[in-house]
Design an enzyme around this catalytic site. Structure first.
Site, PDB file in Angstrom:
ATOM      1  N   CYS A   1       0.681  -1.135  -0.006  1.00 40.92           N
ATOM      2  CA  CYS A   1       0.088  -0.020  -0.032  1.00 40.92           C
ATOM      3  C   CYS A   1       0.764   1.266  -0.039  1.00 40.92           C
ATOM      4  O   CYS A   1       1.764   1.588   1.012  1.00 40.92           O
ATOM      5  CB  CYS A   1      -0.867   0.030   1.286  1.00 40.92           C
ATOM      6  SG  CYS A   1      -1.673   1.691   1.688  1.00 40.92           S
ATOM      7  N   GLY A   2       0.552   2.045  -1.077  1.00 41.41           N
ATOM      8  CA  GLY A   2       1.377   3.246  -1.237  1.00 41.41           C
ATOM      9  C   GLY A   2       1.265   4.247   0.162  1.00 41.41           C
ATOM     10  O   GLY A   2       1.938   4.857   0.506  1.00 41.41           O
ATOM     11  N   HIS A   3      -0.064   4.631   0.489  1.00 45.51           N
ATOM     12  CA  HIS A   3      -0.393   5.412   1.658  1.00 45.51           C
ATOM     13  C   HIS A   3       0.196   4.706   2.850  1.00 45.51           C
ATOM     14  O   HIS A   3       0.564   5.623   3.585  1.00 45.51           O
ATOM     15  CB  HIS A   3      -1.801   5.509   1.554  1.00 45.51           C
ATOM     16  CG  HIS A   3      -2.529   6.048   0.448  1.00 45.51           C
ATOM     17  ND1 HIS A   3      -2.461   7.431   0.416  1.00 45.51           N
ATOM     18  CD2 HIS A   3      -3.489   5.837  -0.383  1.00 45.51           C
ATOM     19  CE1 HIS A   3      -3.135   7.893  -0.802  1.00 45.51           C
ATOM     20  NE2 HIS A   3      -3.814   6.651  -1.008  1.00 45.51           N
ATOM     21  N   CYS A   4       0.234   3.798   2.974  1.00 46.86           N
ATOM     22  CA  CYS A   4       1.119   2.944   4.220  1.00 46.86           C
ATOM     23  C   CYS A   4       2.465   3.025   4.093  1.00 46.86           C
ATOM     24  O   CYS A   4       3.084   3.444   5.384  1.00 46.86           O
ATOM     25  CB  CYS A   4       0.756   1.492   4.344  1.00 46.86           C
ATOM     26  SG  CYS A   4      -0.993   0.866   4.025  1.00 46.86           S
TER      27      CYS A   4
END
Length: 490
Positions: free
Chosen positions: A51-54
């Site tokens: 996950c990029g946001h993670c």
């Protein structure tokens, strides 16, 4: 997480040692319940490695964990490796942050996601809902804080109003600081002679222009106390930060940006704030709120939203107004130390003499193509033409979906090019202000503004094929569309 079988055991040991050195606890299906139960309060991040946001959140989360070590533990759960735990707590997107108390899911975390914001927010979560004050020194120490304080004075442990106060504190502790005492003598110096709740504004914001301590006079309920705090906590001219910006920006707001620093230079910081308050007090009844902010905290926003560079204003504050409707104004005259320039700016604002600041690309010199190019300065003329039906694509130059749509959108425009009543248009929403009434949160976002109903634009929710757009326009247009030079029946 599972190790690839080809990684040597020596490397696995080294990597595990690095993980162990981090201050974010790693929990999973096998140990979540008994380890979470050991902590009175804990913030847990549910994530997926891809996950990029993670990935973006990870450094701030780790920094916050280090700063909160010994106060509030931070933990993470890899949902690809521990699906059972994530499923039990209703995790459907990443990252999901939740606050646990003694192993129980207490609430979703809705605070900021910067390291400073997480630390600030979670410090409020540590300890009891309301701090018990026993001595005058406890009271002084509690209210002498960077943030505002809500303190209840009660006659004894069996007080019904104390019970209501504690109930309210449990609901609002994520946002405000609460303390209470059952020693009524602690309130004498503040004029408390009966059960009472006082709101203490931060000492750093003390000013002759407003009261520093406010009295709550209603019967205590969660509703009445929340309303009192909400209406009074910020005062006449609060310190705007990234943490409270959403609460403050839901109103018509004038903000003075300068080198604000309450930790190193409180006197210099309040020098300019007092001038804003002095002038602002003359206009207090006209519906405009006031704030001060550290320009370094909002450099990107000021450049993006107001066209102001970091050097604008020099050592002097520069001033902006943003209304609830999204209208923006900037004070171009230098902020004078006597406040007269600010006074003139406000007089012009309330008299309607100020020109709105609109972020806009230049109006194209040539705009004869099938897809009309919109900019903020030309939006009103083209989109709000009362005789035209207009389909508008709000896009971003870097957006992959927008690039995929481009040839189809151009083909649509070419098929409708001979229709004088329909305009197919597009606007770069990253380089131009999006007008009121158009909610653009992602790209591409497409709206239809029908002739005669310009105050009711409709979001297009259909598929992105040419035939789907034409079917939609046949249904929604005020005129019968002419497609490829042939007038189509509806």
């Amino acid at each position: 997480f599972p190790w690839p079988c080809h990684i040597p055991s020596v490397l696995r040991s080294v990597s595990l040692l690095k993980i162990a050195r981090g201050d974010v606890l790693e929990l999973g299906d096998a140990d979540f319940d008994y380890l979470a139960a050991e902590h009175e309060t804990m913030l847990v991040k549910f994530y997926a490695p891809w996950c990029g946001h993670c990935k973006k959140l990870a450094p701030d989360f780790e920094t916050a964990a280090t700063r909160l070590k010994g106060t509030v533990p931070l933990a993470k759960v890899d949902c690809t490796a521990s699906p059972d735990t994530c499923g039990r707590f209703g995790v459907t997107g990443y990252p999901t942050l939740k606050i646990f108390r003694n192993g129980e899911d207490a609430s979703s975390y809705d605070g900021p996601r910067s390291a400073d914001g997480i630390v600030h927010f979670m410090k409020k979560q540590a300890g009891p809902n309301s701090v018990t004050l026993r001595r005058e020194a406890d009271l002084e120490a509690f209210v002498n804080h960077f943030d505002a304080s809500v303190v209840g004075f009660f006659s004894g442990p069996d007080s019904g109003q104390l019970a209501e106060f504690l109930k309210a504190a449990s609901v609002m502790r994520e946002h405000f600081r609460f303390a209470h005492t059952i020693d009524m003598t602690l309130g004498l110096k503040h004029g408390v002679d009966t059960e009472r709740v006082l709101l203490f504004r931060p000492p750093r914001l003390s000013s002759k222009f407003e009261e520093s301590v406010l009295r709550f006079t209603e019967t205590i309920t969660t509703h009445t106390l929340r309303r009192f705090i909400r209406d009074n906590i910020f005062g006449m001219c609060p310190h705007l930060t990234n943490e409270n910006r959403d609460k403050l920006k839901g109103q018509d707001l004038l903000t003075a940006y300068y080198d604000l620093d309450y930790l190193q230079n409180p006197k210099g910081t309040n020098y300019w704030r007092n001038r804003v308050m002095k002038v602002g007090s003359q206009f207090a009844s006209q519906g405009l709120s006031f704030a001060v902010a550290n320009r370094r905290d909002f450099v990107d926003e000021l450049e993006e939203e107001f066209g102001l560079g970091s050097s604008d204003g020099g050592d002097l504050p520069f001033v902006t107004i943003r209304t609830q409707q999204g209208f923006k104004y900037t004070m171009r005259e230098e902020f004078t130390r006597d406040g007269k320039s600010l006074e003139r700016f406000l007089e012009d604002y309330f008299a309607g003499r100020l020109k709105r600041y609109i972020k806009s690309e230049p109006i194209p010199e040539k705009n004869k193509g099938p897809v009309k190019v919109l900019v903020a300065e030309s939006f009103e003329e083209i989109v709000n033409d009362p005789e035209k039906d207009v389909l508008i694509e709000f896009y971003a130059p870097w957006c992959g979906h927008c690039k995929s749509l481009e040839p189809k959108y151009k083909e649509l425009a070419e098929q409708l090019y001979s229709d004088p009543n329909i305009v197919i248009a597009k606007m770069d929403a990253t380089a131009n202000d999006v007008p009121q009434g158009f909610d653009v949160q992602g790209f591409p976002t497409i709206y239809f503004a029908q002739a005669g109903k310009k105050d009711q634009p409709k979001r297009y929710e259909g598929a992105h094929e040419v035939k789907d757009f034409i079917k939609y326009l046949k249904r929604e247009s005020s005129h019968v569309p002419v497609v490829s030079g042939v007038r189509e029946d509806l």
